[in-house]
Every structure is written in C-alpha cells, then in structure tokens.
Design a protein around this motif. Sequence first.
Motif, PDB file in Angstrom:
ATOM      1  N   VAL A   1      31.751  23.895  -1.899  1.00 52.00           N
ATOM      2  CA  VAL A   1      32.444  24.465  -3.058  1.00 52.00           C
ATOM      3  C   VAL A   1      33.939  24.266  -2.859  1.00 52.00           C
ATOM      4  CG1 VAL A   1      32.827  26.514  -4.449  1.00 52.00           C
ATOM      5  CG2 VAL A   1      30.607  26.167  -3.326  1.00 52.00           C
ATOM      6  N   VAL A   2      34.584  23.654  -3.844  1.00 45.41           N
ATOM      7  CA  VAL A   2      36.020  23.386  -3.763  1.00 45.41           C
ATOM      8  C   VAL A   2      36.705  23.944  -5.014  1.00 45.41           C
ATOM      9  CG1 VAL A   2      35.683  21.300  -2.388  1.00 45.41           C
ATOM     10  CG2 VAL A   2      35.775  21.114  -4.874  1.00 45.41           C
ATOM     11  N   PRO A   3      37.990  24.255  -4.920  1.00 47.55           N
ATOM     12  CA  PRO A   3      38.730  24.654  -6.122  1.00 47.55           C
ATOM     13  C   PRO A   3      38.739  23.534  -7.153  1.00 47.55           C
ATOM     14  CG  PRO A   3      39.950  25.203  -4.114  1.00 47.55           C
ATOM     15  CD  PRO A   3      38.799  24.348  -3.698  1.00 47.55           C
ATOM     16  N   GLU A   4      38.901  23.895  -8.400  1.00 48.52           N
ATOM     17  CA  GLU A   4      38.877  22.919  -9.495  1.00 48.52           C
ATOM     18  C   GLU A   4      39.859  21.787  -9.270  1.00 48.52           C
ATOM     19  OE1 GLU A   4      37.478  21.180 -12.834  1.00 48.52           O
ATOM     20  OE2 GLU A   4      36.764  23.158 -12.210  1.00 48.52           O
ATOM     21  N   GLU A   5      41.071  22.146  -8.810  1.00 55.00           N
ATOM     22  CA  GLU A   5      42.114  21.119  -8.648  1.00 55.00           C
ATOM     23  C   GLU A   5      41.847  20.201  -7.452  1.00 55.00           C
ATOM     24  OE1 GLU A   5      43.427  24.869  -6.523  1.00 55.00           O
ATOM     25  OE2 GLU A   5      42.529  24.335  -8.469  1.00 55.00           O
ATOM     26  N   GLN A   6      40.887  20.572  -6.565  1.00 54.77           N
ATOM     27  CA  GLN A   6      40.578  19.756  -5.387  1.00 54.77           C
ATOM     28  C   GLN A   6      39.345  18.877  -5.594  1.00 54.77           C
ATOM     29  OE1 GLN A   6      42.186  19.658  -2.232  1.00 54.77           O
ATOM     30  NE2 GLN A   6      43.838  20.736  -3.289  1.00 54.77           N
ATOM     31  N   LEU A   7      38.703  18.986  -6.757  1.00 54.08           N
ATOM     32  CA  LEU A   7      37.439  18.281  -6.975  1.00 54.08           C
ATOM     33  C   LEU A   7      37.605  16.765  -6.884  1.00 54.08           C
ATOM     34  CD1 LEU A   7      34.447  18.363  -7.668  1.00 54.08           C
ATOM     35  CD2 LEU A   7      35.070  18.362 -10.097  1.00 54.08           C
ATOM     36  N   SER A   8      38.574  16.235  -7.619  1.00 50.85           N
ATOM     37  CA  SER A   8      38.758  14.781  -7.621  1.00 50.85           C
ATOM     38  C   SER A   8      39.153  14.281  -6.234  1.00 50.85           C
ATOM     39  CB  SER A   8      39.823  14.382  -8.646  1.00 50.85           C
ATOM     40  OG  SER A   8      41.057  15.002  -8.338  1.00 50.85           O
ATOM     41  N   LEU A   9      39.940  15.076  -5.494  1.00 49.26           N
ATOM     42  CA  LEU A   9      40.348  14.666  -4.153  1.00 49.26           C
ATOM     43  C   LEU A   9      39.152  14.686  -3.198  1.00 49.26           C
ATOM     44  CD1 LEU A   9      42.875  13.831  -2.592  1.00 49.26           C
ATOM     45  CD2 LEU A   9      43.204  16.225  -1.962  1.00 49.26           C
ATOM     46  N   ALA A  10      38.286  15.671  -3.342  1.00 46.12           N
ATOM     47  CA  ALA A  10      37.116  15.766  -2.464  1.00 46.12           C
ATOM     48  C   ALA A  10      36.135  14.626  -2.720  1.00 46.12           C
ATOM     49  CB  ALA A  10      36.413  17.106  -2.680  1.00 46.12           C
ATOM     50  N   ILE A  11      35.950  14.288  -3.985  1.00 42.57           N
ATOM     51  CA  ILE A  11      35.033  13.184  -4.321  1.00 42.57           C
ATOM     52  C   ILE A  11      35.649  11.841  -3.965  1.00 42.57           C
ATOM     53  CG2 ILE A  11      33.842  12.021  -6.217  1.00 42.57           C
ATOM     54  CD1 ILE A  11      33.527  14.726  -7.553  1.00 42.57           C
ATOM     55  N   GLY A  12      36.940  11.687  -4.251  1.00 41.61           N
ATOM     56  CA  GLY A  12      37.617  10.436  -3.966  1.00 41.61           C
ATOM     57  C   GLY A  12      37.381   9.402  -5.037  1.00 41.61           C
ATOM     58  N   ARG A  13      38.136   8.321  -4.945  1.00 39.66           N
ATOM     59  CA  ARG A  13      38.011   7.250  -5.933  1.00 39.66           C
ATOM     60  C   ARG A  13      36.634   6.608  -5.830  1.00 39.66           C
ATOM     61  NH1 ARG A  13      41.975   1.915  -6.286  1.00 39.66           N
ATOM     62  NH2 ARG A  13      41.139   1.091  -8.258  1.00 39.66           N
ATOM     63  N   ARG A  14      35.905   6.606  -6.932  1.00 38.61           N
ATOM     64  CA  ARG A  14      34.546   6.073  -6.998  1.00 38.61           C
ATOM     65  C   ARG A  14      33.629   6.727  -5.966  1.00 38.61           C
ATOM     66  NH1 ARG A  14      35.782  -0.450  -7.694  1.00 38.61           N
ATOM     67  NH2 ARG A  14      36.952  -0.286  -9.672  1.00 38.61           N
ATOM     68  N   GLY A  15      33.892   7.990  -5.676  1.00 37.14           N
ATOM     69  CA  GLY A  15      33.053   8.733  -4.732  1.00 37.14           C
ATOM     70  C   GLY A  15      33.245   8.342  -3.289  1.00 37.14           C
ATOM     71  N   GLN A  16      34.368   7.679  -2.987  1.00 38.38           N
ATOM     72  CA  GLN A  16      34.559   7.137  -1.648  1.00 38.38           C
ATOM     73  C   GLN A  16      34.663   8.224  -0.583  1.00 38.38           C
ATOM     74  OE1 GLN A  16      38.464   5.403  -0.397  1.00 38.38           O
ATOM     75  NE2 GLN A  16      37.317   3.488  -0.282  1.00 38.38           N
ATOM     76  N   ASN A  17      35.441   9.284  -0.854  1.00 39.18           N
ATOM     77  CA  ASN A  17      35.678  10.300   0.167  1.00 39.18           C
ATOM     78  C   ASN A  17      34.388  11.036   0.535  1.00 39.18           C
ATOM     79  OD1 ASN A  17      37.680  11.718   1.826  1.00 39.18           O
ATOM     80  ND2 ASN A  17      37.133  13.495   0.589  1.00 39.18           N
ATOM     81  N   VAL A  18      33.633  11.468  -0.461  1.00 42.38           N
ATOM     82  CA  VAL A  18      32.399  12.189  -0.167  1.00 42.38           C
ATOM     83  C   VAL A  18      31.356  11.258   0.428  1.00 42.38           C
ATOM     84  CG1 VAL A  18      31.390  11.873  -2.468  1.00 42.38           C
ATOM     85  CG2 VAL A  18      30.742  13.845  -1.085  1.00 42.38           C
ATOM     86  N   ARG A  19      31.353   9.988   0.035  1.00 50.22           N
ATOM     87  CA  ARG A  19      30.397   9.035   0.602  1.00 50.22           C
ATOM     88  C   ARG A  19      30.668   8.810   2.088  1.00 50.22           C
ATOM     89  NH1 ARG A  19      31.272   5.360  -2.669  1.00 50.22           N
ATOM     90  NH2 ARG A  19      32.607   3.936  -1.479  1.00 50.22           N
TER      91      ARG A  19
END
Length: 559
Positions: free
Chosen positions: A337-355
């Motif tokens: 669970v991440v704050p709303e403003e951290q969602l895109s950063l956690a996922i990363g570009r094209r899902g790179q960070n979470v992958r």
Amino acid sequence: MAITSANQLELLQTAEAVAREKMIDPGLVIEAMEDSLARAAKSRYGSEMDIRVVIDRKTGNAVFTRVRTVVDEAELENYQAQFTPDQARPYFEKSRDPARFWSRGGERIEDFAGGPQPGDVFEETVPPVELGRIAAQSAKQVILQRVREAERDRQYEEFRDRAGTIINGIVKREEYGNIIVDIGRGEAILRRNEKIGRESYRPNDRIRAYVKDVRREARGPQIFLSRTDPQFMAELFKMEVPEIYDGVIEIKACARDPGSRAKIAVISYDSSIDPVGACVGMRGSRVQAVVGELQGEKIDIIPWSEDQATFLVNALQPAEVAKVVIDEEGANRIEVVVPEEQLSLAIGRRGQNVRLASQLTGLDIDILTEEEESKRRQAEFNTRTQLFMDTLDLDEFFAQLLVAEGFTNLEEVAYVDLDELLAIEGVDEGTAEELQARARDHIEAAARAALENARALGAEDSLIEFEGLTAQMVEALAKDGVRTLEDFATCADWELAGGWTTQDGQRVKDDGLLEPFGITLEQAQDMVMTARVMLGWVDPDELHPAPEDEAAPTEEAGV
C-alpha cells in the motif's frame, strides 16, 4: 606426410610439434599415429585381422602385432582374429621367439599345462608396413581427426570451468546479428538477444561478457556469452568492489532490465562496513565503473534483509511504502500500500520498478493506493457482514461485531473454540452455542445440497469418498467434467490449485478448479499422487525410496 617404418624419429618429432601447436598431450598424437598405422596395416594384411601398433615413446620404433583371441566355438565369428581352443592348441606353447607369446588377463602365460582357455590372447609380430601416397594421406586424415577431437576436449574442459565468470575477447565478425568473439584458444558466440539494447560492434573491438553456458557438441565446444544476464552485473561488482571479492559483502540477489535499470541487494558480514556505501565507492567511482560497462544502466543498490516486508520496502525504492500486507495462504504473494502520489513511482515506467522488485524478492507484488485498499477492505467487511446476516440470521450490528473480531467465514464460527466467541463483548455461553449450532446446520445443509448436485452431474462414489475432497469441491470438479477418481488422477496440480503462465512476455493467471477452496499446489500434488497410487498407476515405493544406507544394510550395522 608419408610415414615409413624407417622414419622412426620423425614420428616423435611430428607428435611433439603438433602437440605444441595445438596445446594437447603428445601422447594423444602418438595414439592417433598408432591408430592410423594400424588401419594402414589392415588394408595390407586384411581388414578382418586385428592388427595393433605400438610406438616406442623414446625411440619412435613402431611394432606391428597381429592379435588372435581364443573364444568358444559358438562365439566364433571372425576367423582372422579369433580361434577356438582346438584350433589354438597347436600354437599353445612357450615360444623361444620373443615376437610370439601368449597372455591371459594381461599377463604372459608361463604354465601351458591346462591348454588354451577362452579369453587367452596370442600375439605375434608382423613385418611393418610402408605407406604409399594414398595410405599416407589416409593416415594423415586419421591423425588430424584425432588431434581435432583432442583439441575440442581440451577446449571444453578449459572453458567449462570458466562458466559463470567474465571473459575478455576480440570481436571477429557478425553473423545475422550474432557476434563471434575470439577468446584466445577458441571462439564464443554472443547472441543478439544477449546484447544490451542496440549496442553494435565492429571487427577487432574489445568486448567483455559473461560466460553463460558451455556445451559439448559434435562440431566442438560451443561457448555462449551474455551481457544481459543479471550475474554479469554481479561479477562486475565483484571485480570493482574488493569487499565482495573477499566475501565481506555478499550479493544476495540481482535483477536487470538490460540497458535501462537494475537492482542489486547486498549484505555485509562486518558491522563496521556499510554494504551500500562500499558498492557505491568514493564519489560513486565503483558503481560508475559498472554503469559504464553496462551502457549507462541505472543501478539501485539496496540493503538485503531477512525480513520479507523490510526487504520488499527496500526493493521498491525510491518509492515510499505505507503498508505491507503478506498473504498467509500464498507465501509468494504480497500486497503493498502506497500513498496516491507515490503510485506511479512505485510502479515505474511501464511497470519497470515493481517488475524488478518482484524479480529481486521472488514475490508476486500487488500495489494499491491507500484509498483503493480502504475501499477494498470496506467491501470485504460488507460482504462478510452480509454473509453472517444471511446464514446465521443475525442483525447487522451483531454480524459487524463478528467481522470486527476477525471471523471471515462460517467454518471459523462453527468450529472455533467456544472461548473465542465468549471473548466477544455481550456474548454469553448460550449465545455462543447457538451461533455455532446455526453455523454447523448451514454448513451441513450446504454440503448436502452440493453433494446432491454433484451426483446429479454424474459424480461417482469413488470421487465423492476420496479423502480430502469436500462436497463443494466434488461439485466444482463435476461441473468441469471431473466425475470419477480416474478423471481426478489425470489432472495436473496447477489445474486444481491454479498457477501462472507467461504469454507474450506477460504473466497470466490460470484459475484452478479447487483454488477457491484454498488448495495449495503442494496439497494438489499430494492428492493427485494419492489417487494414482489408489488406482495402481504408481508404485508407492517409488514415491519414497529408502535411503542408500537403509536399503543396503551391512555387517557393520549388525545384519
């Protein structure tokens, strides 16, 4: 390369020269020469004869010997290389000629009283053969072939030990996008899908790559290189960071999106050394050396932790994590669970960070915002509340009270220890017993209905009575066409428990027939194998073989 019986010293000189050039054992070259001379002699004396040649390693003198073996009459096939005991008896005597002798078991026979026996060998020296032009060419081909085989074996043994290390080479040429690399005593191949991004090379360029695999093939050892393998990055850090090479710091895991971004998890076994700082180096000198080799690939260095949640929080850097929820039923699934403003950063570009974080931790990660998690939990709360209201005939307040205390399904209410229900404020013993009675009645009624439906669908008693399957499970199986124990035994474990497959580079969920009932992959495997044993398809002894020390007791064990 004409070889004659008189040209003895030249044999040794040729063998030594070839061995030095190919960097192989001179003895292998001489063995090849012996084989080639034996073949030439067979062409002269007869191909069915067993002619052997031995070259003296000091003088180069080649001795040609005809060998005949004693065999039983029923086994006699080659009259030129074999003879029966009766046929051998005239020859079976101690000869004064050293060029004719008998041997048994590799040792010369001294006692001839018992007569010849099967397996005895009679050897006699024959005149050496002088090779003509055609025979010499044939001998040369045999020698070259054996030398090539020896050279391939040497290359394979040499580079097999270098698998998993970094090697330097020079680009020779490019073939259909694959790079052929000269690595000194051989060639290696860097496939186009093992190159970083769109990097290109020209002949004579220097290249550094990871030895991913070494295979022995008919055309010689095949050495496969890689610049995209995560271990390539790990080996580069080992070269740049002395603490890793010395074992003070260990690389526990690494993940890469080649040419773009990577993550590496490190741990220090010396409390005075910061693993992240050591890998970064003074002003980033160490990590920059690795980044430069990887074509500017951005590298996140994170501390490794035994705690799964802590490690995951570190792996998702630079995003900030508010909460980590571990799925107790699925050990490899985890919610973040991440704050709303951290969602895109956690996922990363094209899902790179979470992958990359998923690859690094070995977990399936679901990322939710705080708002999404709140809505989902509220929906789960409402669903469970409604379940208790409908099945136990409770009012909304009492049903909400049960959910708030952690009860999620009827089975927990029906079979939980009575004291847990009495711990709820306002619940006395009579109320608790009534709750459990209602829950059990509803569960039994549902089981009867499911069983009747399963029988109506064609489920047989062999499946209904199988231990481990509830009535609802049998009903779910019957709806999918699994109606007998034989049908169940042919199921794959992932068909029952569910799993994941990769399609077009994306992970796709496969729903299992029994997945809604909480059946794990291990449980599904045990159930299927039990069914196969019951049907006689599998020998139970093969599933659990006895240990070697138990299977073969010795006298020392008191047997």
